[in-house]
Each structure stands twice: as C-alpha cells, then as structure tokens.
Design a protein around this motif. Structure first.
Motif, PDB file in Angstrom:
ATOM      1  N   GLY A 197      -0.896   8.590  -0.073  1.00 31.90           N
ATOM      2  CA  GLY A 197      -2.353   8.534  -0.053  1.00 31.90           C
ATOM      3  C   GLY A 197      -2.969   7.455  -0.914  1.00 31.90           C
ATOM      4  O   GLY A 197      -4.025   7.678  -1.517  1.00 31.90           O
ATOM      5  N   VAL A 198      -2.328   6.272  -0.975  1.00 36.22           N
ATOM      6  CA  VAL A 198      -2.849   5.161  -1.769  1.00 36.22           C
ATOM      7  C   VAL A 198      -2.630   3.856  -1.003  1.00 36.22           C
ATOM      8  O   VAL A 198      -1.987   3.830   0.046  1.00 36.22           O
ATOM      9  CB  VAL A 198      -2.159   5.061  -3.149  1.00 36.22           C
ATOM     10  N   LEU A 199      -3.159   2.779  -1.569  1.00 42.94           N
ATOM     11  CA  LEU A 199      -2.865   1.430  -1.112  1.00 42.94           C
ATOM     12  C   LEU A 199      -1.971   0.746  -2.122  1.00 42.94           C
ATOM     13  O   LEU A 199      -2.137   0.918  -3.338  1.00 42.94           O
ATOM     14  CB  LEU A 199      -4.146   0.603  -0.995  1.00 42.94           C
ATOM     15  N   ASP A 200      -1.045  -0.054  -1.634  1.00 46.48           N
ATOM     16  CA  ASP A 200      -0.255  -0.929  -2.489  1.00 46.48           C
ATOM     17  C   ASP A 200      -0.428  -2.346  -1.953  1.00 46.48           C
ATOM     18  O   ASP A 200      -0.823  -2.546  -0.796  1.00 46.48           O
ATOM     19  CB  ASP A 200       1.213  -0.505  -2.481  1.00 46.48           C
ATOM     20  N   PHE A 201      -0.129  -3.318  -2.790  1.00 42.84           N
ATOM     21  CA  PHE A 201      -0.339  -4.708  -2.393  1.00 42.84           C
ATOM     22  C   PHE A 201       0.628  -5.591  -3.153  1.00 42.84           C
ATOM     23  O   PHE A 201       0.842  -5.416  -4.354  1.00 42.84           O
ATOM     24  CB  PHE A 201      -1.778  -5.138  -2.688  1.00 42.84           C
ATOM     25  N   ASP A 202       1.199  -6.569  -2.432  1.00 43.67           N
ATOM     26  CA  ASP A 202       2.074  -7.561  -3.054  1.00 43.67           C
ATOM     27  C   ASP A 202       1.713  -8.931  -2.517  1.00 43.67           C
ATOM     28  O   ASP A 202       1.410  -9.085  -1.322  1.00 43.67           O
ATOM     29  CB  ASP A 202       3.549  -7.255  -2.747  1.00 43.67           C
TER      30      ASP A 202
ATOM     31  N   VAL B 165       3.497 -14.229   1.329  1.00 41.25           N
ATOM     32  CA  VAL B 165       2.665 -13.702   2.407  1.00 41.25           C
ATOM     33  C   VAL B 165       2.089 -12.370   1.937  1.00 41.25           C
ATOM     34  O   VAL B 165       2.854 -11.461   1.614  1.00 41.25           O
ATOM     35  CB  VAL B 165       3.480 -13.485   3.700  1.00 41.25           C
ATOM     36  N   PRO B 166       0.776 -12.212   1.870  1.00 38.84           N
ATOM     37  CA  PRO B 166       0.224 -10.935   1.402  1.00 38.84           C
ATOM     38  C   PRO B 166       0.748  -9.761   2.222  1.00 38.84           C
ATOM     39  O   PRO B 166       0.789  -9.826   3.457  1.00 38.84           O
ATOM     40  CB  PRO B 166      -1.283 -11.118   1.598  1.00 38.84           C
ATOM     41  N   VAL B 167       1.155  -8.717   1.538  1.00 43.61           N
ATOM     42  CA  VAL B 167       1.636  -7.494   2.184  1.00 43.61           C
ATOM     43  C   VAL B 167       0.764  -6.341   1.713  1.00 43.61           C
ATOM     44  O   VAL B 167       0.786  -5.980   0.527  1.00 43.61           O
ATOM     45  CB  VAL B 167       3.116  -7.214   1.868  1.00 43.61           C
ATOM     46  N   VAL B 168      -0.009  -5.775   2.628  1.00 48.40           N
ATOM     47  CA  VAL B 168      -0.776  -4.565   2.356  1.00 48.40           C
ATOM     48  C   VAL B 168       0.056  -3.379   2.800  1.00 48.40           C
ATOM     49  O   VAL B 168       0.428  -3.268   3.972  1.00 48.40           O
ATOM     50  CB  VAL B 168      -2.122  -4.570   3.113  1.00 48.40           C
ATOM     51  N   THR B 169       0.382  -2.514   1.872  1.00 45.42           N
ATOM     52  CA  THR B 169       1.143  -1.305   2.184  1.00 45.42           C
ATOM     53  C   THR B 169       0.191  -0.122   2.160  1.00 45.42           C
ATOM     54  O   THR B 169      -0.403   0.190   1.123  1.00 45.42           O
ATOM     55  CB  THR B 169       2.287  -1.084   1.179  1.00 45.42           C
TER      56      THR B 169
ATOM     57  N   ARG C 107     -10.575   6.083   2.718  1.00 43.17           N
ATOM     58  CA  ARG C 107     -10.500   6.884   1.498  1.00 43.17           C
ATOM     59  C   ARG C 107      -9.280   6.559   0.649  1.00 43.17           C
ATOM     60  O   ARG C 107      -9.026   7.242  -0.355  1.00 43.17           O
ATOM     61  CB  ARG C 107     -10.489   8.371   1.858  1.00 43.17           C
ATOM     62  N   LEU C 108      -8.547   5.550   1.029  1.00 39.22           N
ATOM     63  CA  LEU C 108      -7.362   5.163   0.266  1.00 39.22           C
ATOM     64  C   LEU C 108      -7.728   4.070  -0.724  1.00 39.22           C
ATOM     65  O   LEU C 108      -8.300   3.037  -0.340  1.00 39.22           O
ATOM     66  CB  LEU C 108      -6.261   4.661   1.198  1.00 39.22           C
ATOM     67  N   TYR C 109      -7.391   4.286  -1.996  1.00 42.44           N
ATOM     68  CA  TYR C 109      -7.739   3.332  -3.051  1.00 42.44           C
ATOM     69  C   TYR C 109      -6.488   2.642  -3.580  1.00 42.44           C
ATOM     70  O   TYR C 109      -5.382   3.189  -3.538  1.00 42.44           O
ATOM     71  CB  TYR C 109      -8.465   4.049  -4.189  1.00 42.44           C
ATOM     72  N   LEU C 110      -6.691   1.438  -4.077  1.00 41.24           N
ATOM     73  CA  LEU C 110      -5.588   0.624  -4.566  1.00 41.24           C
ATOM     74  C   LEU C 110      -4.917   1.275  -5.769  1.00 41.24           C
ATOM     75  O   LEU C 110      -5.582   1.686  -6.717  1.00 41.24           O
ATOM     76  CB  LEU C 110      -6.113  -0.761  -4.956  1.00 41.24           C
ATOM     77  N   ASP C 111      -3.601   1.343  -5.702  1.00 36.59           N
ATOM     78  CA  ASP C 111      -2.792   1.862  -6.809  1.00 36.59           C
ATOM     79  C   ASP C 111      -1.439   1.183  -6.715  1.00 36.59           C
ATOM     80  O   ASP C 111      -0.510   1.706  -6.109  1.00 36.59           O
ATOM     81  CB  ASP C 111      -2.661   3.384  -6.724  1.00 36.59           C
TER      82      ASP C 111
ATOM     83  N   ILE D 129       2.566   0.291   7.345  1.00 34.50           N
ATOM     84  CA  ILE D 129       2.006   1.646   7.257  1.00 34.50           C
ATOM     85  C   ILE D 129       3.108   2.630   6.888  1.00 34.50           C
ATOM     86  O   ILE D 129       4.151   2.685   7.553  1.00 34.50           O
ATOM     87  CB  ILE D 129       1.341   2.047   8.583  1.00 34.50           C
ATOM     88  N   HIS D 130       2.856   3.396   5.840  1.00 33.18           N
ATOM     89  CA  HIS D 130       3.793   4.394   5.328  1.00 33.18           C
ATOM     90  C   HIS D 130       3.054   5.720   5.137  1.00 33.18           C
ATOM     91  O   HIS D 130       1.893   5.869   5.487  1.00 33.18           O
ATOM     92  CB  HIS D 130       4.382   3.937   3.987  1.00 33.18           C
ATOM     93  N   ALA D 131       3.728   6.677   4.544  1.00 34.11           N
ATOM     94  CA  ALA D 131       3.178   7.970   4.128  1.00 34.11           C
ATOM     95  C   ALA D 131       4.190   8.563   3.139  1.00 34.11           C
ATOM     96  O   ALA D 131       5.363   8.160   3.138  1.00 34.11           O
ATOM     97  CB  ALA D 131       2.967   8.883   5.341  1.00 34.11           C
ATOM     98  N   PRO D 132       3.822   9.518   2.281  1.00 32.13           N
ATOM     99  CA  PRO D 132       2.606  10.330   2.293  1.00 32.13           C
ATOM    100  C   PRO D 132       1.813  10.265   0.986  1.00 32.13           C
ATOM    101  O   PRO D 132       1.206  11.254   0.588  1.00 32.13           O
ATOM    102  CB  PRO D 132       3.199  11.722   2.445  1.00 32.13           C
TER     103      PRO D 132
END
Length: 283
Positions: free
Chosen positions: A198-203, A237-241, A214-218, A193-196
């Motif tokens: 306002g999006v999702l990241d994924f690796d 290992v999937p990382v959802v940021t 309300r956060l969309y993948l970017d 979990i980060h800020a600021p």
C-alpha cells in the motif's frame, strides 16, 4: 497407421495446450484474477510474444500507441505471481490508456506486460516465484550481483525460498524477456505494479511522485537484482513501483482511475518527452 493409445493421448494433450495458447489467456485470467470481466480482458487485445515461461506459457503484451509518440512507458504486472491484483490493474489501465482524454496522455506509447510470471500467477496456490523457484525481482544483472545477491539472500532473508535470486543473473526466461524488452523498447519510464504494502516506491533520476491515488511515497531502498536497482539506479530509467494495498483485491474502479490520472499528471511534469534514457545509451 494408428498411433498407440499413449502416443495418441500425448498428441491430444499437445493439441489442447496449443489451442488454449492460441485462444489467448482471458479464460485463465478471468477465472483466477479479481475484478476482471471477460469483456474487459478480451477488449485488452493482448498479443502473444515469442517468449515463453519456464512451463512454456506465452508471455502476453499490448501496445497502445498514438501516431506520434514522445514518450515510451513500460507497465508491468505480476513479476511476483501471488500478487494477483497487479495483473488486474494493468488490464484495467490498458482500457484507460485507450480512453483517457487528458491532453498530456496523447503522445505516450504504452507497452503493457500484465503477467510477467504466468507460471506463478496461474499455479494453485499462486506463487511469488516462477516455476524454477526464482524471485524474478532479484534476478536482474545489477553490479556485483554474484557477490551481493547471495549475501543478501543468505544473511538478510535467511535463505527465504520466496526470495531466492536464482543461480545467476537473467537465469530465467521471464527475466531475460523483460531485459531484452527494455533494450528493444528503450522506455523513458517503467511502472511496475506489486502488492500488498500500500505504498509507492521509486528508483532513478527525476523527482518521484508524492502520491498516486491514496498511495503515498515511501521509498524502501534497493535490493540486489531488483528491477528498481537495475533500471532506476544502474540504467538511469525512472522506475515507479506501485504497491497495491491487497494482493487479492483491486482498488475500487474510481481509485484505479485516480491513480492513473495522477500518474499521467506526474509524467507530464517530471518525465521529459523524447528525453534520453540510460537504456537508450546502451549499445
């Protein structure tokens, strides 16, 4: 024999510091963090780990574990100490992990580390980097770190001190703790979990979530030494940021819950139970 007053003062300060550590982090957290009540923090029942920050502060952790767990998920907050809302959300999610009745949430072993960078979090003003001035999210041992991390810092960030990757990978006690915890826990998924932004990241492997609340993948790419690069790309290992919209304010309670439910729903569809992970294959 009476101690000299200077020695007595030092001894007293050590006792006070030890007492504060023993009492837990909630007084400091509640005073510093947004949308966090004393009752919620205390209900999180954070447990002290043996690990300490650069300044000797305890790194706290909480496991929420059913009798039979099919998945292991590691949730992290405040890798960057000036992203205060990340720790608050992690603490709110501990309560949800205990309360959620969704059928797909019953077989998950959650491990929460809500404040990986307590020195940065509790400093005034809060600091992205740790007490050694290192960006912990650039300090993980990705391939060719010695070459790429320095070049990226010098050329791409123009030696931004807030993004200094450190003198070598895992040079910091906080990043070493997380690295060792990944090896011990062998998570099937990491949620950072980060800020600021306002999006999702994924690796990493798997299909990423399209949205959480309300956060969309970017997807913004990878960086030398980042957790997403190390865990998701290098270790598989999937990382959802999660990039919350504001570092100083949490989303509304209903929005935090919707993000949580969306995460659970995506996990039930895309993160295989008892599946192998890159870390599980690492000796």
């Amino acid at each position: 024999m009476r101690l000299p007053w200077t020695a007595a003062l030092l001894f007293a300060s050590v006792l006070i510091a030890h007492s504060a550590q023993a009492a837990g982090p909630c007084d400091d957290f509640v005073r510093k963090l947004p949308n966090l009540k004393q009752s919620l923090c205390e209900a999180a029942q954070l447990q002290a780990t043996p690990a300490r920050s650069v300044r000797g502060q305890t790194l706290w952790m909480r496991d929420v574990r059913p009798e039979v767990a099919q998945q292991r998920v590691l949730v992290l907050g405040a890798i960057h100490g000036d992203e205060l809302s990340s720790t608050s959300v992690a603490l709110h999610w501990i309560r949800m992990a205990e309360e959620t009745n969704a059928p797909w949430s019953q077989a998950i072993h959650w491990r929460f580390v809500p404040a990986l960078n307590p020195d940065g979090l509790l400093s005034s003003p809060p600091s992205r980097v740790n007490a050694n001035g290192v960006d912990l999210n650039r300090n993980f041992p990705t391939p060719f770190w010695e070459r790429d991390a320095k070049v990226y810092w010098e050329k791409r960030t123009r030696k931004d001190p807030r993004r200094w990757p450190g003198p070598k990978p895992l040079s910091e006690p906080e990043s070493r703790f997380l690295h060792e915890e990944m090896q011990r826990f062998k998570p099937h998924l990491i949620v950072s979990i980060h800020a600021p932004y306002g999006v999702l990241d994924f690796d990493g492997p798997s299909v990423p979530p399209s949205k959480l609340g309300r956060l969309y993948l970017d997807q913004v790419g990878i960086f030398p030494g980042s957790l997403g690069n190390y865990g998701g790309v290098h270790k598989g290992v999937p990382v959802v940021t999660i990039e919350l919209p504001n570092a100083m304010r949490t989303p509304l309670d209903a929005e935090m819950r919707q993000m949580w439910l969306d995460l659970l729903r995506w996990m039930s569809e895309r993160v295989p139970p008892n599946g192998s992970t890159g870390l599980a294959r690492t000796p």
